[in-house]
Design an enzyme around this catalytic site. Sequence first.
Site, PDB file in Angstrom:
ATOM      1  N   TRP A   1      -4.810  -8.075   4.181  1.00 48.26           N
ATOM      2  CA  TRP A   1      -4.106  -9.063   3.468  1.00 48.26           C
ATOM      3  C   TRP A   1      -3.872  -9.980   4.484  1.00 48.26           C
ATOM      4  O   TRP A   1      -3.997  -9.973   5.755  1.00 48.26           O
ATOM      5  CB  TRP A   1      -2.658  -8.363   3.123  1.00 48.26           C
ATOM      6  CG  TRP A   1      -1.953  -7.799   4.062  1.00 48.26           C
ATOM      7  CD1 TRP A   1      -1.146  -8.088   4.912  1.00 48.26           C
ATOM      8  CD2 TRP A   1      -1.948  -6.298   4.340  1.00 48.26           C
ATOM      9  NE1 TRP A   1      -0.211  -7.373   5.981  1.00 48.26           N
ATOM     10  CE2 TRP A   1      -0.894  -6.324   5.488  1.00 48.26           C
ATOM     11  CE3 TRP A   1      -2.504  -5.409   3.726  1.00 48.26           C
ATOM     12  CZ2 TRP A   1      -0.802  -4.695   5.849  1.00 48.26           C
ATOM     13  CZ3 TRP A   1      -2.156  -3.783   4.041  1.00 48.26           C
ATOM     14  CH2 TRP A   1      -1.390  -3.487   5.142  1.00 48.26           C
TER      15      TRP A   1
ATOM     16  N   CYS B   1      -7.520  -0.816   7.315  1.00 53.88           N
ATOM     17  CA  CYS B   1      -6.182  -1.462   6.464  1.00 53.88           C
ATOM     18  C   CYS B   1      -5.420  -2.246   7.287  1.00 53.88           C
ATOM     19  O   CYS B   1      -5.114  -2.015   8.718  1.00 53.88           O
ATOM     20  CB  CYS B   1      -5.343  -0.318   5.858  1.00 53.88           C
ATOM     21  SG  CYS B   1      -3.926  -1.165   4.938  1.00 53.88           S
TER      22      CYS B   1
ATOM     23  N   ASP C   1      -8.552  -2.754   3.041  1.00 56.61           N
ATOM     24  CA  ASP C   1      -7.316  -2.942   2.095  1.00 56.61           C
ATOM     25  C   ASP C   1      -6.682  -3.996   3.321  1.00 56.61           C
ATOM     26  O   ASP C   1      -5.823  -3.543   3.874  1.00 56.61           O
ATOM     27  CB  ASP C   1      -6.696  -1.691   1.644  1.00 56.61           C
ATOM     28  CG  ASP C   1      -5.316  -2.098   0.973  1.00 56.61           C
ATOM     29  OD1 ASP C   1      -5.070  -3.225   0.553  1.00 56.61           O
ATOM     30  OD2 ASP C   1      -4.592  -1.235   0.822  1.00 56.61           O
TER      31      ASP C   1
ATOM     32  N   SER D   1       0.870  -1.068  -0.096  1.00 54.76           N
ATOM     33  CA  SER D   1       0.138  -0.253   0.035  1.00 54.76           C
ATOM     34  C   SER D   1       0.866   1.167  -0.028  1.00 54.76           C
ATOM     35  O   SER D   1       2.014   1.494   0.744  1.00 54.76           O
ATOM     36  CB  SER D   1      -0.820  -0.044   1.412  1.00 54.76           C
ATOM     37  OG  SER D   1      -1.783  -0.946   1.071  1.00 54.76           O
TER      38      SER D   1
END
Length: 682
Positions: free
Chosen positions: A682, A635, A680, A444
Amino acid sequence: MALDSYDLYVVIILVVAVAAYFAKNQFISKPESTGFLSNDSNGGTNSRNILETLQKNNKNALLVYGSQTGTAEDYSNKMSRELSSRFGLKTMVADFADYDWDNFGDIKDDILVFFILATYGEGEPTDNAIEFIEFLDNEADTLSSLRFTVFGLGNSTYEFYNAIGRKVDLKLEEKGAERFAEYGEGDDGKGTLDEDFLSWKDGVFDSLRNNLNFEEKELKYEPSLKIIERDELTTEDKQVSLGEPNKKYINTSVGTDLSKGPFDHTHPYLAPITKIKELFNSKERSCVHVEFDISDSNLKYSTGDHLAVWPQNSNENIEIFLKAFDLNDKKDNVIELKALDSTYHIPFPTPITYEAIIRHHLEISGPVSRQFFLSIAAFAPNEETKTKLTKIANDKSKYAEEITLKKYNIADALLYLSSGEPWTKVPFEFLIENIQHLTPRYYSISSSSMREKSNINITAVVESEIEKDKRIVSGVVTNLLKDIEINKNKSGDKPLVTYDLKGPRSKFENFKLPVHVRRSTFKLPSSSKTPIILVGPGTGVAPLRGFIRERITQLENDVNVGPSLLFYGCRNENEDYLYKDEWKEYSKKLGENFEIVTAFSRADPSKKVYVQHKILENSAKINEFINNGAIIYVCGDAAHMARDVQQAFIKIISNERKIDLEKAADLVRSLKVQNRYQEDVW
């Protein structure tokens, strides 16, 4: 009425223009996508017409993949080889982006079609599958002659788990296609992706045997490519690839301008690192802030996008890999790759050296799959090793205990099983085809395109640990960045692993790395006045830093900005508090329109405090923000943090609005659909 000379002139011009338009569409085709690490010339001269290519090459099985990180592509290639070897199918593997799909409905039932599809982010198709999904949604008519099966790759920590695999499976059925094997899906969130794929594959093979009456043969490796030793060439020859990103970086003729894009997964920009610094105050852990200069290129980005950094393997991992396959004496030898199948794409520029393939093109440092073990058993150095490997590979729990939990990579695992004896019987073609290829790592972006027009910032925790047997397990790009940080800043520290920082033919000299930008939907609202709630513990704060920097720039340009409420968490205020001093400056500039709420999980040994706890403490304020049209941005870690944070928002809505949890959960899902709750993760 007769035409005068002026009218006649206009008619002639129109006729010529129309003819030119149709000629362009008739004779100029779209450029073929070659994919990351792909050679500019492939095994054949296939058109973008999928049906024509299948017929021309006499194929009766098509495996088409939607891949973002290379896993779906890797599965497709492995499945293709097994289908060919076990069942005699004439297979073809295809990237969605390489073909047009107008005549997909004309594929007959004598061709079996396998879809292997990853879901990207919150229910989105991978970049290469976007056009195919649009075709299915808007253009595809009846597909009644199609026989298909689908495997979806997803992550159950996301709200829209495996959305694309499920969507394609149902869409094909709706349009009359026949499913010849059951839909399957894998869950990366639970770490079972490989096992899920193997289970689906077994079901497909059962269907081929029992329902379609295919005769099964013993699995035998049949290469799709051939290695030709080029003894007359050396590393000094300019045509030889030493690991350059693509052929444009090898054949740099006079006048070639590599600073102009487009820059993407096939062609990166070599961006200089102008600044890199350590952010943690810790001897055990490390995090680097990196600034890439893009001023000499036409590379552009938008705040919230991702930067793809192209990796290479460490010297230490290359050394053990060369040892495992007894390749030390051959590492500088030049070889050429030739496709044995006209539809097979050579995966990187050739001629090339063994060492360049291992350093720049093979994923040698990651975990090894059980499927790879089963495939390589035939090339074991002796019967004892073969028996041992086969026993472990056929037992899921034993494999997890002996290989996965020990965090072995390919070379570590094979040398462990063979008691240090090299695997000299393994064809190098097998390694090229069966080891997943290195793909870019995405970060990012932590800068603002409005504020930092000529540079891109990223923030990355260095992933490395030392196992009990002294083995170093390390992330690929983050340790490369740490090696650069130590060398560029001349800190005197010793990196855990080291890299070739000059790169092939010194093209990476002065700390350059190949990069490209991937667009993201994680974006600030179109109105600067819209309130925003930001949640980003650890490096999840990276894009949120970019958001705040953008709002400061807007304010400096006399644009009104709305309030920003940031929840940030880390372990310890004095150890890993990222951009600690910057937040103070941002508070001064934005005044009452910026507030940061911190959670330090290890400040109190008796009680761990995370961002979700701080969110719950601010229930009334958050509910007010949401009522005022705020957009929520989350995020960071998908496995735990994102879920816990979402549950916190559900509780707040339930408590503050006096509704049950189920209705509150529906409201949060509604916010996601409206793009007012963005992740966002992961």
